[in-house]
Scaffold this active site. Structure first.
Site, mmCIF file in Angstrom:
data_model
loop_
_atom_site.group_PDB
_atom_site.id
_atom_site.type_symbol
_atom_site.label_atom_id
_atom_site.label_comp_id
_atom_site.label_asym_id
_atom_site.label_seq_id
_atom_site.Cartn_x
_atom_site.Cartn_y
_atom_site.Cartn_z
ATOM 1 N N TYR A 146 -16.029 -9.622 14.730
ATOM 2 C CA TYR A 146 -15.483 -8.843 15.842
ATOM 3 C C TYR A 146 -14.602 -9.791 16.653
ATOM 4 O O TYR A 146 -15.111 -10.769 17.208
ATOM 5 C CB TYR A 146 -16.601 -8.323 16.756
ATOM 6 C CG TYR A 146 -17.438 -7.219 16.162
ATOM 7 C CD1 TYR A 146 -18.469 -7.481 15.262
ATOM 8 C CD2 TYR A 146 -17.215 -5.890 16.529
ATOM 9 C CE1 TYR A 146 -19.238 -6.456 14.737
ATOM 10 C CE2 TYR A 146 -17.986 -4.857 16.012
ATOM 11 C CZ TYR A 146 -18.994 -5.144 15.115
ATOM 12 O OH TYR A 146 -19.756 -4.130 14.601
ATOM 13 N N HIS A 204 -27.296 -8.248 6.205
ATOM 14 C CA HIS A 204 -26.582 -9.155 7.117
ATOM 15 C C HIS A 204 -27.534 -9.614 8.207
ATOM 16 O O HIS A 204 -28.211 -8.797 8.829
ATOM 17 C CB HIS A 204 -25.380 -8.450 7.758
ATOM 18 C CG HIS A 204 -24.232 -8.272 6.809
ATOM 19 N ND1 HIS A 204 -22.924 -8.298 7.220
ATOM 20 C CD2 HIS A 204 -24.200 -8.077 5.474
ATOM 21 C CE1 HIS A 204 -22.131 -8.122 6.175
ATOM 22 N NE2 HIS A 204 -22.884 -7.976 5.099
ATOM 23 N N TYR A 207 -27.973 -4.325 18.551
ATOM 24 C CA TYR A 207 -27.204 -4.177 17.314
ATOM 25 C C TYR A 207 -28.108 -3.825 16.133
ATOM 26 O O TYR A 207 -27.798 -2.929 15.340
ATOM 27 C CB TYR A 207 -26.409 -5.465 17.022
ATOM 28 C CG TYR A 207 -25.254 -5.229 16.070
ATOM 29 C CD1 TYR A 207 -23.982 -4.928 16.551
ATOM 30 C CD2 TYR A 207 -25.439 -5.284 14.702
ATOM 31 C CE1 TYR A 207 -22.934 -4.693 15.685
ATOM 32 C CE2 TYR A 207 -24.394 -5.046 13.818
ATOM 33 C CZ TYR A 207 -23.146 -4.752 14.313
ATOM 34 O OH TYR A 207 -22.103 -4.511 13.450
ATOM 35 N N PRO A 241 -16.983 3.494 17.628
ATOM 36 C CA PRO A 241 -17.638 2.815 16.501
ATOM 37 C C PRO A 241 -17.925 1.323 16.704
ATOM 38 O O PRO A 241 -18.553 0.701 15.846
ATOM 39 C CB PRO A 241 -16.667 3.037 15.334
ATOM 40 C CG PRO A 241 -15.376 3.425 15.948
ATOM 41 C CD PRO A 241 -15.657 4.013 17.282
ATOM 42 N N LYS A 298 -23.135 2.616 15.832
ATOM 43 C CA LYS A 298 -24.348 3.377 16.161
ATOM 44 C C LYS A 298 -24.347 4.839 15.702
ATOM 45 O O LYS A 298 -25.400 5.473 15.666
ATOM 46 C CB LYS A 298 -24.562 3.378 17.697
ATOM 47 C CG LYS A 298 -24.950 2.047 18.249
ATOM 48 C CD LYS A 298 -26.377 1.698 17.892
ATOM 49 C CE LYS A 298 -26.690 0.237 18.049
ATOM 50 N NZ LYS A 298 -27.161 -0.427 16.837
HETATM 51 C C1 LIG Z 1 -14.020 5.449 11.167
HETATM 52 C C2 LIG Z 1 -15.478 5.604 11.498
HETATM 53 C C3 LIG Z 1 -16.334 4.512 11.369
HETATM 54 C C4 LIG Z 1 -17.689 4.652 11.681
HETATM 55 N N1 LIG Z 1 -18.520 3.553 11.555
HETATM 56 C C5 LIG Z 1 -19.853 3.705 11.813
HETATM 57 C C6 LIG Z 1 -20.789 2.619 11.582
HETATM 58 O O1 LIG Z 1 -20.435 1.515 11.152
HETATM 59 N N2 LIG Z 1 -22.113 2.858 11.820
HETATM 60 C C7 LIG Z 1 -22.559 4.071 12.252
HETATM 61 O O2 LIG Z 1 -23.776 4.242 12.447
HETATM 62 N N3 LIG Z 1 -21.692 5.111 12.476
HETATM 63 C C8 LIG Z 1 -20.360 4.966 12.260
HETATM 64 N N4 LIG Z 1 -19.507 6.038 12.402
HETATM 65 C C9 LIG Z 1 -20.028 7.328 12.848
HETATM 66 C C10 LIG Z 1 -20.670 8.126 11.722
HETATM 67 O O3 LIG Z 1 -19.767 8.285 10.642
HETATM 68 C C11 LIG Z 1 -21.120 9.487 12.255
HETATM 69 O O4 LIG Z 1 -21.842 9.270 13.440
HETATM 70 C C12 LIG Z 1 -21.978 10.243 11.242
HETATM 71 O O5 LIG Z 1 -21.159 10.768 10.225
HETATM 72 C C13 LIG Z 1 -22.740 11.380 11.914
HETATM 73 O O6 LIG Z 1 -23.394 12.151 10.958
HETATM 74 P P1 LIG Z 1 -23.592 13.710 11.172
HETATM 75 O O7 LIG Z 1 -24.330 14.186 9.972
HETATM 76 O O8 LIG Z 1 -24.147 13.952 12.517
HETATM 77 O O9 LIG Z 1 -22.132 14.317 11.217
HETATM 78 P P2 LIG Z 1 -20.968 14.420 10.035
HETATM 79 O O10 LIG Z 1 -21.100 13.244 9.179
HETATM 80 O O11 LIG Z 1 -19.754 14.677 10.789
HETATM 81 O O12 LIG Z 1 -21.462 15.680 9.232
HETATM 82 C C14 LIG Z 1 -21.278 16.990 9.709
HETATM 83 C C15 LIG Z 1 -21.094 17.898 8.519
HETATM 84 O O13 LIG Z 1 -21.025 19.249 8.981
HETATM 85 C C16 LIG Z 1 -20.082 19.951 8.206
HETATM 86 N N5 LIG Z 1 -19.619 21.117 8.977
HETATM 87 C C17 LIG Z 1 -18.777 21.161 10.027
HETATM 88 N N6 LIG Z 1 -18.569 22.421 10.428
HETATM 89 C C18 LIG Z 1 -19.320 23.199 9.620
HETATM 90 C C19 LIG Z 1 -19.526 24.607 9.524
HETATM 91 N N7 LIG Z 1 -18.900 25.461 10.345
HETATM 92 N N8 LIG Z 1 -20.360 25.090 8.563
HETATM 93 C C20 LIG Z 1 -21.001 24.231 7.709
HETATM 94 N N9 LIG Z 1 -20.824 22.888 7.746
HETATM 95 C C21 LIG Z 1 -20.001 22.394 8.692
HETATM 96 C C22 LIG Z 1 -18.984 18.917 7.963
HETATM 97 O O14 LIG Z 1 -18.227 19.251 6.804
HETATM 98 C C23 LIG Z 1 -19.795 17.636 7.786
HETATM 99 O O15 LIG Z 1 -20.060 17.324 6.442
HETATM 100 C C24 LIG Z 1 -18.159 5.919 12.107
HETATM 101 C C25 LIG Z 1 -17.286 7.009 12.227
HETATM 102 C C26 LIG Z 1 -15.965 6.869 11.923
HETATM 103 C C27 LIG Z 1 -15.053 8.056 12.055
#
Ligand SMILES: Cc1cc2nc3c(=O)[nH]c(=O)nc-3n(C[C@H](O)[C@H](O)[C@H](O)COP(=O)(O)OP(=O)(O)OC[C@H]3O[C@@H](n4cnc5c(N)ncnc54)[C@H](O)[C@@H]3O)c2cc1C
Length: 422
Positions: free
Chosen positions: A216, A72, A400, A308, A312
């Protein structure tokens, strides 16, 4: 069990870190609470910054993204019944975003790790961290775990015994609700929180994309976003009461609301399809400082959450683990800890800037229904300014597509602005 780097959480942050460490010859074990299938089918983020896409490509996991993801080059800001395009690529010297689902990124990373013999223990819940201030920190965990989403609790099948993973370093990539953050003592940890008075009602829809670029929209009734996850699956959101229930929203009422908020004077029509998932997410900004303590480091949502609106969250997780992988590489190849010592400081500079951008987009594009009309009129004026001033559009565009991932890359931004070489 023993490993060099013990990683709690196999989402984007944990799995990418494990992959980056492997490429540097550093061993890690990932403990992931959920099953592989559950993680691979959870649709969340979908917008990859230019730097995120580049990192995946450079490290050999970008091939499917390049084939199946969508490039995009702009977004649309819609208000007052008209659409205004922000030419992100033109304003940032050729940078762009990729639309490719988080679940697809994680699938590619799982495949790469498992093919390389990497250890990801699924359905293993970390229960406790110990000895973080020694050179042999430990993760206590239990296998056969599952997440009881309704109760918001971790449960175990059978009589899973507690095991211990001894490491050189522990990394908490366990998301916002994981246990690692709390292992930083209260007197060391500061948590900055902003809760917004609205949520997002999200739907997943079967059907082709409704538009070529993300829309948006700010409307008197509130915010709406038209986004996509793949050529077959579309993601749409509209601002709602965070306490509302999806049961109050039959499909036709959802489409009616989206049609109203997205209506334009030129009669643009919204492509509709079969809704196969509905959910409501709350909106908050959260930052934990510092992001490290002893031999524990936090990365991704475990350390910070952004609303969201700025897309980011996942990109910040990627930037964190990129910094951390370099620090761990320095330690294992030279014994020095300079990059590890400054990990939190390095990441937080970027995290605060991304939080500012996400807060700004959120504040500009949502209705604050409890406030008077003055605020709404200012928001419309701001949108008018952002879409008519090259300087303001450029500021939005460069945030962005993504600010530089590390401080030494910041010169690139000024080079882009002046069109010159560094
Ligand atoms: C609806 C929505 C839309 C979004 N849109 C965007 C977007 O367009 N662009 C963007 O950049 N971000 C977006 N985000 C944010 C993005 O999804 C998160 O920032 C991202 O998932 C972060 O990754 P992470 O690996 O830090 O955490 P998570 O993806 O939350 O991964 C953490 C992992 O840890 C595991 N875990 C938890 N507790 C334990 C435990 N005790 N023992 C072992 N494992 C455990 C969980 O099962 C999980 O799989 C969005 C979020 C949501 C909810």
């Amino acid at each position: 069990m023993r490993t060099q780097v013990g990683i709690v959480g196999g989402g984007p942050a944990g799995t990418l870190l494990s992959h980056l460490l492997h490429l540097r010859g550093i061993e890690s074990v990932v403990l992931e609470l959920r099953s592989r299938e559950e993680v691979e089918t959870t649709v969340r983020a979908g917008v990859l910054e230019d730097g995120t896409a580049e990192l995946l490509r450079e490290t050999g996991v970008g091939e499917r993204m390049d084939r199946e993801g969508a490039v995009h080059e702009g977004i649309e800001l819609r208000f007052g019944g008209r659409g205004h395009r922000i030419d992100m690529t033109g304003l940032t010297g050729g940078r762009k975003i990729f639309v490719y689902g988080q679940q697809e990124v994680v699938k590619d990373l799982y495949n790469a790790r498992l093919e390389a013999g990497g250890q990801i223990v699924f359905q293993a819940a970390a229960t406790d961290l110990a000895d973080l201030e020694t050179s042999t920190p430990k993760i206590r965990f239990r296998r056969n775990a599952w997440l009881d989403v309704d109760a918001g609790a971790i449960r175990f099948r059978g009589d899973a015994e507690e095991e211990e993973l001894t490491c050189d370093y522990v990394v908490g990539c366990d998301g916002f609700f994981g246990p690692c953050r709390a292992a930083i003592p209260d007197n060391v940890r500061t948590e900055h929180v902003r809760t917004y008075p609205f949520g997002w009602f999200g739907i997943l829809v079967e059907g082709p994309p409704a538009t070529e670029e993300l829309i948006y929209a700010l409307h008197e009734r509130g915010f709406a976003l038209v986004s996509t996850r793949s050529p077959e699956i579309q993601r749409l959101y509209f601002q709602c009461d965070p306490e509302d229930s999806v049961d109050n929203w039959p499909d036709e009422k959802i489409w009616e609301e989206l049609r109203a908020r997205l209506a334009t004077e030129d009669g643009w029509t919204l492509e509709e399809g079969r809704i196969f998932q509905k959910n409501i997410v709350g909106m908050r900004s959260f930052i934990c400082e510092p992001m490290q303590h002893g031999r524990l480091f936090l990365a991704g949502d475990a350390a910070h959450i952004v609303p969201p609106t700025g897309a980011k969250g996942m990109n910040l997780a990627v930037a964190d683990v990129r910094v951390l992988a370099r620090g761990l590489d320095e330690f294992y190849s030279t014994g020095r800890t300079g990059l590890l010592d400054s990990y939190s400081q390095t990441c937080l500079r970027r995290v605060w800037k991304a939080s500012r951008f996400s807060w700004w987009m959120t504040s500009m594009l949502h209705r604050f229904h409890h406030e008077d009309d003055f605020r709404y009129r200012l928001q419309l004026a701001e949108l008018d300014y952002v879409t008519s001033s090259r300087a303001a559009s450029t500021s939005l565009a460069e945030n962005y597509v993504g600010l530089p991932m590390e401080p030494q890359e910041e010169g690139e931004l000024s080079a882009q602005r002046t069109g010159g070489a560094r």
